[in-house]
Design a protein around this motif. Structure first.
Motif, PDB file in Angstrom:
ATOM      1  N   ILE A  54       0.775  -1.238  -0.121  1.00 15.91           N
ATOM      2  CA  ILE A  54       0.119   0.249  -0.128  1.00 15.91           C
ATOM      3  C   ILE A  54       1.175   1.206   0.035  1.00 15.91           C
ATOM      4  O   ILE A  54       1.520   1.403   0.878  1.00 15.91           O
ATOM      5  CB  ILE A  54      -0.934  -0.015   1.452  1.00 15.91           C
ATOM      6  CG1 ILE A  54      -1.681  -1.276   1.160  1.00 15.91           C
ATOM      7  CG2 ILE A  54      -1.875   1.122   1.172  1.00 15.91           C
ATOM      8  CD1 ILE A  54      -2.532  -1.366   2.509  1.00 15.91           C
ATOM      9  N   MET A  55       0.841   2.140  -0.849  1.00 19.55           N
ATOM     10  CA  MET A  55       1.692   3.348  -0.991  1.00 19.55           C
ATOM     11  C   MET A  55       1.022   4.419  -1.441  1.00 19.55           C
ATOM     12  O   MET A  55      -0.029   4.500  -2.315  1.00 19.55           O
ATOM     13  CB  MET A  55       2.783   2.967  -2.027  1.00 19.55           C
ATOM     14  CG  MET A  55       2.088   2.527  -3.562  1.00 19.55           C
ATOM     15  SD  MET A  55       3.674   1.974  -4.626  1.00 19.55           S
ATOM     16  CE  MET A  55       3.898   3.688  -4.930  1.00 19.55           C
ATOM     17  N   ALA A  56       1.538   5.742  -0.987  1.00 26.97           N
ATOM     18  CA  ALA A  56       0.953   6.828  -1.446  1.00 26.97           C
ATOM     19  C   ALA A  56       1.674   7.255  -2.391  1.00 26.97           C
ATOM     20  O   ALA A  56       2.908   6.664  -2.777  1.00 26.97           O
ATOM     21  CB  ALA A  56       1.261   7.942  -0.310  1.00 26.97           C
ATOM     22  N   LEU A  57       1.039   8.321  -3.504  1.00 29.49           N
ATOM     23  CA  LEU A  57       1.837   8.678  -4.605  1.00 29.49           C
ATOM     24  C   LEU A  57       2.865   9.918  -4.329  1.00 29.49           C
ATOM     25  O   LEU A  57       3.645  10.001  -5.076  1.00 29.49           O
ATOM     26  CB  LEU A  57       0.836   9.295  -5.502  1.00 29.49           C
ATOM     27  CG  LEU A  57       0.158   7.811  -6.461  1.00 29.49           C
ATOM     28  CD1 LEU A  57      -1.044   8.568  -7.367  1.00 29.49           C
ATOM     29  CD2 LEU A  57       0.914   7.137  -7.165  1.00 29.49           C
ATOM     30  N   VAL A 103      -0.878  -4.222  -5.368  1.00 29.41           N
ATOM     31  CA  VAL A 103      -0.531  -3.013  -5.162  1.00 29.41           C
ATOM     32  C   VAL A 103      -1.706  -2.011  -4.975  1.00 29.41           C
ATOM     33  O   VAL A 103      -2.756  -2.216  -6.035  1.00 29.41           O
ATOM     34  CB  VAL A 103       0.453  -2.236  -6.305  1.00 29.41           C
ATOM     35  CG1 VAL A 103       0.949  -0.893  -5.788  1.00 29.41           C
ATOM     36  CG2 VAL A 103       1.595  -3.215  -6.324  1.00 29.41           C
ATOM     37  N   LEU A 104      -2.003  -1.522  -3.970  1.00 29.49           N
ATOM     38  CA  LEU A 104      -2.991  -0.602  -3.547  1.00 29.49           C
ATOM     39  C   LEU A 104      -2.499   1.014  -3.471  1.00 29.49           C
ATOM     40  O   LEU A 104      -1.671   1.181  -2.626  1.00 29.49           O
ATOM     41  CB  LEU A 104      -3.741  -0.836  -2.395  1.00 29.49           C
ATOM     42  CG  LEU A 104      -5.095   0.101  -1.850  1.00 29.49           C
ATOM     43  CD1 LEU A 104      -5.898   0.221  -2.745  1.00 29.49           C
ATOM     44  CD2 LEU A 104      -5.417  -0.585  -0.483  1.00 29.49           C
ATOM     45  N   LEU A 105      -2.982   1.772  -4.143  1.00 33.97           N
ATOM     46  CA  LEU A 105      -2.410   3.346  -4.239  1.00 33.97           C
ATOM     47  C   LEU A 105      -3.292   4.157  -3.360  1.00 33.97           C
ATOM     48  O   LEU A 105      -4.546   3.953  -3.273  1.00 33.97           O
ATOM     49  CB  LEU A 105      -2.519   4.046  -5.650  1.00 33.97           C
ATOM     50  CG  LEU A 105      -1.676   3.085  -6.591  1.00 33.97           C
ATOM     51  CD1 LEU A 105      -1.660   4.096  -8.095  1.00 33.97           C
ATOM     52  CD2 LEU A 105      -0.137   3.403  -6.038  1.00 33.97           C
ATOM     53  N   LEU A 106      -2.774   4.648  -2.397  1.00 35.44           N
ATOM     54  CA  LEU A 106      -3.182   5.819  -1.528  1.00 35.44           C
ATOM     55  C   LEU A 106      -3.099   7.177  -2.217  1.00 35.44           C
ATOM     56  O   LEU A 106      -1.836   7.690  -2.340  1.00 35.44           O
ATOM     57  CB  LEU A 106      -2.715   5.678  -0.202  1.00 35.44           C
ATOM     58  CG  LEU A 106      -3.061   4.511   0.621  1.00 35.44           C
ATOM     59  CD1 LEU A 106      -2.448   4.522   2.055  1.00 35.44           C
ATOM     60  CD2 LEU A 106      -4.492   4.089   0.849  1.00 35.44           C
ATOM     61  N   SER A 107      -4.151   7.952  -2.326  1.00 38.94           N
ATOM     62  CA  SER A 107      -3.739   9.496  -2.639  1.00 38.94           C
ATOM     63  C   SER A 107      -5.051  10.511  -2.585  1.00 38.94           C
ATOM     64  O   SER A 107      -6.276  10.022  -2.571  1.00 38.94           O
ATOM     65  CB  SER A 107      -3.469   9.434  -4.205  1.00 38.94           C
ATOM     66  OG  SER A 107      -2.998  10.764  -4.791  1.00 38.94           O
ATOM     67  N   LEU A 158      -7.197   3.942  -3.327  1.00 37.61           N
ATOM     68  CA  LEU A 158      -8.051   4.283  -2.324  1.00 37.61           C
ATOM     69  C   LEU A 158      -7.899   5.819  -2.021  1.00 37.61           C
ATOM     70  O   LEU A 158      -6.645   6.036  -1.666  1.00 37.61           O
ATOM     71  CB  LEU A 158      -7.763   3.297  -1.046  1.00 37.61           C
ATOM     72  CG  LEU A 158      -8.477   3.681   0.234  1.00 37.61           C
ATOM     73  CD1 LEU A 158     -10.042   3.263  -0.002  1.00 37.61           C
ATOM     74  CD2 LEU A 158      -7.930   2.627   1.344  1.00 37.61           C
ATOM     75  N   ASP A 159      -8.760   6.525  -1.785  1.00 40.01           N
ATOM     76  CA  ASP A 159      -8.705   8.263  -1.518  1.00 40.01           C
ATOM     77  C   ASP A 159      -8.367   8.146   0.013  1.00 40.01           C
ATOM     78  O   ASP A 159      -8.821   7.416   0.744  1.00 40.01           O
ATOM     79  CB  ASP A 159     -10.028   8.878  -1.993  1.00 40.01           C
ATOM     80  CG  ASP A 159      -9.945   8.809  -3.659  1.00 40.01           C
ATOM     81  OD1 ASP A 159      -8.831   8.706  -4.057  1.00 40.01           O
ATOM     82  OD2 ASP A 159     -11.031   9.092  -3.995  1.00 40.01           O
ATOM     83  N   LYS A 160      -7.508   9.132   0.317  1.00 38.74           N
ATOM     84  CA  LYS A 160      -7.621   9.644   1.665  1.00 38.74           C
ATOM     85  C   LYS A 160      -8.723  10.724   2.155  1.00 38.74           C
ATOM     86  O   LYS A 160      -9.131  11.166   1.124  1.00 38.74           O
ATOM     87  CB  LYS A 160      -6.133  10.385   1.682  1.00 38.74           C
ATOM     88  CG  LYS A 160      -4.922   9.610   1.635  1.00 38.74           C
ATOM     89  CD  LYS A 160      -3.593  10.386   1.908  1.00 38.74           C
ATOM     90  CE  LYS A 160      -2.441   9.595   1.497  1.00 38.74           C
ATOM     91  NZ  LYS A 160      -1.260  10.237   1.659  1.00 38.74           N
ATOM     92  N   PRO A 161      -9.172  10.705   3.340  1.00 34.16           N
ATOM     93  CA  PRO A 161      -8.808   9.776   4.310  1.00 34.16           C
ATOM     94  C   PRO A 161      -9.336   8.432   4.172  1.00 34.16           C
ATOM     95  O   PRO A 161     -10.444   8.224   3.718  1.00 34.16           O
ATOM     96  CB  PRO A 161      -9.218  10.291   5.538  1.00 34.16           C
ATOM     97  CG  PRO A 161     -10.605  11.210   5.191  1.00 34.16           C
ATOM     98  CD  PRO A 161     -10.087  11.629   4.005  1.00 34.16           C
ATOM     99  N   MET A 162      -8.541   7.439   4.591  1.00 33.67           N
ATOM    100  CA  MET A 162      -9.246   5.945   4.364  1.00 33.67           C
ATOM    101  C   MET A 162     -10.201   5.552   5.342  1.00 33.67           C
ATOM    102  O   MET A 162     -10.209   5.996   6.393  1.00 33.67           O
ATOM    103  CB  MET A 162      -7.782   5.089   4.482  1.00 33.67           C
ATOM    104  CG  MET A 162      -6.665   5.123   3.371  1.00 33.67           C
ATOM    105  SD  MET A 162      -5.751   6.596   4.132  1.00 33.67           S
ATOM    106  CE  MET A 162      -4.978   5.811   5.616  1.00 33.67           C
ATOM    107  N   ARG A 163     -11.157   5.081   4.571  1.00 36.14           N
ATOM    108  CA  ARG A 163     -12.370   4.230   5.684  1.00 36.14           C
ATOM    109  C   ARG A 163     -12.239   2.935   5.512  1.00 36.14           C
ATOM    110  O   ARG A 163     -11.763   2.072   4.643  1.00 36.14           O
ATOM    111  CB  ARG A 163     -13.703   4.853   5.366  1.00 36.14           C
ATOM    112  CG  ARG A 163     -13.989   6.301   5.378  1.00 36.14           C
ATOM    113  CD  ARG A 163     -15.082   6.804   4.991  1.00 36.14           C
ATOM    114  NE  ARG A 163     -15.876   6.030   3.586  1.00 36.14           N
ATOM    115  CZ  ARG A 163     -17.287   5.699   3.509  1.00 36.14           C
ATOM    116  NH1 ARG A 163     -17.974   5.952   4.461  1.00 36.14           N
ATOM    117  NH2 ARG A 163     -17.477   5.525   2.320  1.00 36.14           N
TER     118      ARG A 163
END
Length: 406
Positions: free
Chosen positions: A58-61, A84-88, A113-118
């Motif tokens: 899981i990684m931020a862009l 791989v799951l992208l957070l951004s 997955l958008d921030k903030p994560m739920r």
């Protein structure tokens, strides 16, 4: 399975610069039964991946002086085979570019997955992983095994049901290849298709067509006539014996409609496909579908010249239809294009039945996706045809009539 493999199958490595966001994500993962390790920079992430081979990254862009694009490339270079799951929180278009880059590099990309994560959204992403989508490191496939798979008839088919939106009836199926591996279990295409040689790929296409037409013949004998979609490559369509192979199979399947699906990119980059081959298929009574439409950069003029019967709207647009006005606009535009050209428009990737009403309003004619029915063996298709349509069931609950355009 040894202890290290078991640990890897439950481990997520998280690349996130914000410690609060990382802590929240760690708690959410633990709730879902996964352990996690937190990394603050890309080099640390690569080290963890090389050492532990986790099931999930899981990684931020955006972080520090690096960015997620360079990290995706490094993940591919080190041979990472998990998901791989992208957070951004950045613009959706940027995330899509990153997703497409990861797919082009051979990485198994989950929906971002958008921030903030739920927690509920994270659960949905992880539940989208099918049991067979485990890291290839658990059992790396070899080229020599593929020849044995053909010889031992380990290649089998599952079918993704397709429904007519206006009536809710089961109208067709898409053939999806699976490998019944004697040790690793049922493998999805991403586990072995990239390994195929050109000869093996041609052999696989012919085997898939043979099995699919045999199943269609059995359904026909039971009184069920369905359109049959089979994915093929541009090379397959150019092969001179494809027509004879399909024609022979259709003799026993009762003239079941056969739709050959080709990706948008392949359909648009080959001029010969757009003229002689597609025309010959049309004259022989076969239909051509452009799959994943909207992902590539098409020439609309060339699309107008192709004798195609169907456009399939890519799932990346359909899955976000209710949340993103830009995705909704793209789906509506493709549906309008299909209506003006007089061809079917199929929406792929329907997971939320609430999107059926706007899809019908836009003019899509057919739908498919996990929210309606998951891929199934041939024996289960007859039972599905006799059951209540998931579209009709949804309509009964909502009170809306089939064929309405709210």
């Amino acid at each position: 399975m040894n202890d290290l493999t078991m640990q890897a199958s439950r481990l997520a490595v998280v690349l996130e610069e914000d410690p609060d966001a990382a802590a929240t994500l760690s708690l959410q993962l633990r709730t879902l039964g996964m352990e996690s390790r937190h990394c603050r920079h890309g080099q640390h992430l690569i080290g963890e991946v090389m050492a532990r081979r986790p099931q999930l990254v899981i990684m931020a862009l955006e972080f520090g002086q690096q960015d997620g694009f360079s990290t995706l490339r490094r993940l591919a270079e080190c041979g990472y085979r998990g998901q791989v799951l992208l957070l951004s929180g950045v613009e959706r278009k940027i995330v899509r570019i990153a997703e497409r880059l990861g797919q082009a590099l051979g990485l198994q990309m989950l929906v971002s997955l958008d921030k903030p994560m739920r927690l509920i959204e994270l659960r949905q992403r992880l539940e989208g992983q099918r049991p067979n989508d485990k890291p290839d490191a658990l059992h790396p496939c070899r080229i020599d095994e593929l020849d044995q798979a053909f010889a031992r008839q380990e290649i089998t088919l599952y079918y993704q049901p397709q429904f007519e939106l206006a009536t809710g009836r089961l109208s067709g199926v898409e053939a999806l290849v699976r490998w019944a591996h004697p040790e690793a279990g049922l493998l999805v295409p991403g586990r072995f298709l990239p390994l195929l040689t050109p000869d093996q790929n041609r052999h696989l296409t012919r085997r898939v067509l043979q099995l699919a037409l045999e199943d269609a013949a059995c359904w026909r004998q039971a009184g069920l006539s369905l359109s049959l979609s089979v994915n093929v490559s541009a090379d397959d369509l150019m092969c001179p014996d494809l027509l004879s192979l399909v024609s022979e199979g259709r003799d026993s399947s009762g003239e079941a409609p056969v739709v050959l699906e080709i990706t948008e990119t392949a359909a648009m980059e080959n001029e010969l496909l757009g003229s002689e081959v597609a025309a010959r298929l049309h004259l022989s009574g076969l239909e051509v579908s452009v799959d994943d439409f909207g992902v590539g950069f098409s020439s609309l003029a060339r699309l107008q010249l192709l004798p195609i019967s169907e456009l399939k709207v890519d799932r990346s647009f359909v899955s976000r239809l209710l949340d993103d006005p830009q995705d909704a606009a793209i789906v509506e535009a493709v549906a309008l294009l299909g209506r003006r050209l007089g061809i079917r428009v199929v929406a792929e990737g329907v997971e939320d039945l609430a999107c059926l009403a706007p899809l019908e309003r836009f003019g899509c004619t057919h739908v498919q996706g996990f929210g309606l029915a998951r891929p199934m063996p041939a024996a289960e298709v007859l039972a599905l045809a006799g059951a209540q349509s998931p579209i009709r069931a949804s309509s009964d609950v909502s009170g809306a009539s089939l064929g309405s355009t709210p």
